[in-house]
Design an enzyme around this catalytic site. Structure first.
Site, PDB file in Angstrom:
ATOM      1  N   CYS A   1      -3.856  -0.935  -8.753  1.00 49.39           N
ATOM      2  CA  CYS A   1      -3.081  -0.545  -7.570  1.00 49.39           C
ATOM      3  C   CYS A   1      -1.667  -1.105  -7.599  1.00 49.39           C
ATOM      4  O   CYS A   1      -0.814  -0.665  -6.834  1.00 49.39           O
ATOM      5  CB  CYS A   1      -3.810  -0.958  -6.302  1.00 49.39           C
ATOM      6  SG  CYS A   1      -5.459  -0.236  -6.199  1.00 49.39           S
TER       7      CYS A   1
ATOM      8  N   HIS B   1       0.824  -1.413  -0.204  1.00 53.18           N
ATOM      9  CA  HIS B   1      -0.271  -0.651  -0.801  1.00 53.18           C
ATOM     10  C   HIS B   1      -1.232  -0.256   0.317  1.00 53.18           C
ATOM     11  O   HIS B   1      -1.583  -1.080   1.166  1.00 53.18           O
ATOM     12  CB  HIS B   1      -0.964  -1.525  -1.849  1.00 53.18           C
ATOM     13  CG  HIS B   1      -2.208  -0.920  -2.402  1.00 53.18           C
ATOM     14  ND1 HIS B   1      -2.298   0.416  -2.726  1.00 53.18           N
ATOM     15  CD2 HIS B   1      -3.420  -1.466  -2.683  1.00 53.18           C
ATOM     16  CE1 HIS B   1      -3.509   0.664  -3.177  1.00 53.18           C
ATOM     17  NE2 HIS B   1      -4.211  -0.448  -3.163  1.00 53.18           N
TER      18      HIS B   1
ATOM     19  N   ASN C   1      -7.139   4.950  -0.120  1.00 53.01           N
ATOM     20  CA  ASN C   1      -6.486   4.180  -1.185  1.00 53.01           C
ATOM     21  C   ASN C   1      -6.340   5.078  -2.419  1.00 53.01           C
ATOM     22  O   ASN C   1      -7.337   5.437  -3.039  1.00 53.01           O
ATOM     23  CB  ASN C   1      -7.351   2.945  -1.493  1.00 53.01           C
ATOM     24  CG  ASN C   1      -6.779   2.093  -2.611  1.00 53.01           C
ATOM     25  OD1 ASN C   1      -5.837   2.482  -3.302  1.00 53.01           O
ATOM     26  ND2 ASN C   1      -7.366   0.925  -2.809  1.00 53.01           N
TER      27      ASN C   1
HETATM   28  C1  LIG Z   1     -14.930  -2.848   1.679  1.00 55.12           C
HETATM   29  C2  LIG Z   1     -14.503  -3.274   3.066  1.00 55.12           C
HETATM   30  C3  LIG Z   1     -14.026  -2.089   3.869  1.00 55.12           C
HETATM   31  C4  LIG Z   1     -15.723  -3.843   3.774  1.00 55.12           C
HETATM   32  O1  LIG Z   1     -15.344  -4.281   5.071  1.00 55.12           O
HETATM   33  P1  LIG Z   1     -15.854  -5.716   5.571  1.00 55.12           P
HETATM   34  O2  LIG Z   1     -15.476  -5.856   6.988  1.00 55.12           O
HETATM   35  O3  LIG Z   1     -15.333  -6.738   4.598  1.00 55.12           O
HETATM   36  O4  LIG Z   1     -17.387  -5.542   5.507  1.00 55.12           O
HETATM   37  P2  LIG Z   1     -18.428  -6.465   4.750  1.00 55.12           P
HETATM   38  O5  LIG Z   1     -18.303  -6.313   3.273  1.00 55.12           O
HETATM   39  O6  LIG Z   1     -18.320  -7.846   5.334  1.00 55.12           O
HETATM   40  O7  LIG Z   1     -19.763  -5.794   5.210  1.00 55.12           O
HETATM   41  C5  LIG Z   1     -20.199  -5.822   6.573  1.00 55.12           C
HETATM   42  C6  LIG Z   1     -21.438  -4.977   6.703  1.00 55.12           C
HETATM   43  O8  LIG Z   1     -21.058  -3.589   6.683  1.00 55.12           O
HETATM   44  C7  LIG Z   1     -21.850  -2.896   5.742  1.00 55.12           C
HETATM   45  N1  LIG Z   1     -21.092  -1.773   5.199  1.00 55.12           N
HETATM   46  C8  LIG Z   1     -20.298  -1.752   4.089  1.00 55.12           C
HETATM   47  N2  LIG Z   1     -19.789  -0.513   3.911  1.00 55.12           N
HETATM   48  C9  LIG Z   1     -20.253   0.245   4.934  1.00 55.12           C
HETATM   49  C10 LIG Z   1     -20.086   1.568   5.310  1.00 55.12           C
HETATM   50  N3  LIG Z   1     -19.300   2.418   4.603  1.00 55.12           N
HETATM   51  N4  LIG Z   1     -20.687   2.000   6.429  1.00 55.12           N
HETATM   52  C11 LIG Z   1     -21.460   1.199   7.158  1.00 55.12           C
HETATM   53  N5  LIG Z   1     -21.687  -0.089   6.863  1.00 55.12           N
HETATM   54  C12 LIG Z   1     -21.086  -0.562   5.753  1.00 55.12           C
HETATM   55  C13 LIG Z   1     -22.189  -3.926   4.691  1.00 55.12           C
HETATM   56  O9  LIG Z   1     -23.345  -3.537   3.971  1.00 55.12           O
HETATM   57  C14 LIG Z   1     -22.418  -5.151   5.541  1.00 55.12           C
HETATM   58  O10 LIG Z   1     -23.717  -5.090   6.070  1.00 55.12           O
HETATM   59  P3  LIG Z   1     -24.628  -6.421   6.136  1.00 55.12           P
HETATM   60  O11 LIG Z   1     -23.857  -7.350   7.036  1.00 55.12           O
HETATM   61  O12 LIG Z   1     -25.900  -5.908   6.693  1.00 55.12           O
HETATM   62  O13 LIG Z   1     -24.697  -6.898   4.721  1.00 55.12           O
HETATM   63  C15 LIG Z   1     -13.393  -4.367   3.011  1.00 55.12           C
HETATM   64  O14 LIG Z   1     -13.948  -5.588   2.555  1.00 55.12           O
HETATM   65  C16 LIG Z   1     -12.272  -3.975   2.090  1.00 55.12           C
HETATM   66  O15 LIG Z   1     -11.493  -3.083   2.393  1.00 55.12           O
HETATM   67  N6  LIG Z   1     -12.126  -4.669   0.953  1.00 55.12           N
HETATM   68  C17 LIG Z   1     -11.145  -4.368  -0.058  1.00 55.12           C
HETATM   69  C18 LIG Z   1     -11.489  -3.084  -0.752  1.00 55.12           C
HETATM   70  C19 LIG Z   1     -11.017  -3.009  -2.150  1.00 55.12           C
HETATM   71  O16 LIG Z   1     -11.443  -3.747  -2.994  1.00 55.12           O
HETATM   72  N7  LIG Z   1     -10.115  -2.072  -2.428  1.00 55.12           N
HETATM   73  C20 LIG Z   1      -9.619  -1.843  -3.733  1.00 55.12           C
HETATM   74  C21 LIG Z   1      -8.689  -2.869  -4.202  1.00 55.12           C
HETATM   75  S1  LIG Z   1      -7.006  -2.651  -3.879  1.00 55.12           S
END
Ligand SMILES: CC(C)(COP(=O)(O)OP(=O)(O)OC[C@H]1O[C@@H](n2cnc3c(N)ncnc32)[C@H](O)[C@@H]1OP(=O)(O)O)[C@@H](O)C(=O)NCCC(=O)NCCS
Length: 333
Positions: free
Chosen positions: A118, A260, A290
């Protein structure tokens, strides 16, 4: 060495696939255990674009480049360099930049790809700017193009909802005016955490059955929560550093910040911590998700075309992603 030149931003362009995929499609068509509400509130994404049959990083990149050349009022034969940032090349060889070069009808100028996930567009911008600053190229085409949806595991709700496809491009041109265009680019990387974001390659080794090794990862894999923390921390550092650099260069404050487009909560957490005004931040991730290397140049192109950025503005670009990589640029439009 002859005198260094200024690096003007003479054109921008972008290209997005026509197919819009709304959040509901993940529940209604793909039967994924998620919801529009979860995706909107946890990421800010409402919809994204998916490349259709025949659409690739090269086709989208070529179209974005054509529009950038048009806005620069240049012909493809004016270009002296083509650099394409992508983690989803059409082929391992030739480079996507070669396909774009041929699609546009450029001369036999250097054309190559660059991989920094990215951050790829900012890495490519840095390379192009140095060619132009040193007089090695008069006009350079810099493209960021990705079709990450081709690498998605549609049973993994943690990752498949985040990405979209697209391409953005800029033309950099030599100018005697030193205090215009690309003023500075800062690049960083840390190769010690390859596990946080991975996109498999066709040549990733497949372990022999029974070897006890992990099978080949066919899809993009993320450790979302850790990437979230990394992204916020680095974005705070990059904004703080850009503000200090702007002061040192005698520029007023940052007029427009183009981050980004990864997750609204990452952007909000970083700007809140820096006390940076949200109204100066360009966000389009609600419409495109993204788009990896394409995210910053698409947002820059839209900001320029919509009048959100104006001539004379100080624009700061920041990006971060796999590698891990993180990067920033200061532009004077
Ligand atoms: C992926 C992302 C959206 C997850 O959001 P978050 O608030 O961190 O959520 P968490 O990972 O803490 O997960 C919280 C819960 O939601 C759940 N969950 C994850 N994706 C979900 C979805 N699409 N729908 C519903 N629930 C979801 C998880 O399983 C977790 O459940 P649990 O508590 O029972 O285990 C966020 O971490 C993010 O944007 N990270 C960066 C993404 C990335 O790497 N981008 C590319 C690099 S530039």
């Amino acid at each position: 060495m002859s005198q260094l030149l200024g690096v003007a931003l003479t054109g921008t362009g972008s290209s997005l696939p026509a197919r819009v995929v709304r959040n509901d499609e993940f529940t209604d068509a793909l039967h994924l255990d998620t919801s529009d509400e979860w995706i909107r509130t946890r990421t800010g994404i409402r919809e994204r674009r998916f490349a259709g049959p025949g659409e690739t990083s090269a086709t989208l990149g070529t179209e974005a480049a054509r529009r950038a050349l048009e806005s620069a009022k240049l012909d493809p034969t004016d270009l002296d360099l083509v650099v394409c940032a992508t983690v989803t090349p059409d082929l391992m060889c030739p480079a996507t930049a070669n396909l774009i070069q041929a699609g546009l009808g450029c001369r036999t100028v250097p054309a190559f790809d660059l991989t920094a996930a990215c951050s790829g567009f900012l890495y490519a911008l840095s390379v192009g700017a140095q060619y132009v600053r040193t007089g090695a190229a008069r006009h350079a085409l810099i493209v960021g193009a990705d079709v990450l949806t081709r690498t998605l595991d549609f049973t993994d709700r943690n990752s498949c909802i985040l990405f979209g496809d697209g391409a953005g491009a800029v033309v950099l041109s030599a100018t005697p005016v030193l205090n215009a265009g690309v003023r500075q680019v800062r690049l960083y990387s840390d190769g010690t955490r390859p596990d946080l974001i991975q996109v498999p390659s066709k040549v990733t080794p497949n372990p022999a059955p029974g070897s006890g090794l992990q099978p080949r990862l066919e899809y993009i894999r993320l450790v979302g929560r850790e990437v979230f923390r990394f992204a916020v921390t680095r974005m705070i550092e990059l904004i703080g550093q850009a503000e200090a650099d702007c002061r040192e260069m005698g520029l007023g404050g940052i007029d427009v910040l183009i981050p980004h487009q990864v997750n609204q909560r990452i952007i909000d957490a970083a700007i809140e911590s820096c006390g940076f005004p949200p109204e100066k931040v360009v966000v389009n991730l609600d419409r495109y998700g993204n788009t990896s290397a394409a995210s910053v140049p698409i947002a820059l192109d839209e900001a320029l075309r919509s009048g959100r950025c104006r001539p004379g503005d100080t624009v700061v670009l920041v990006a971060f992603g796999g590698g891990l990589t993180w990067s920033s640029a200061i532009l004077t439009l």
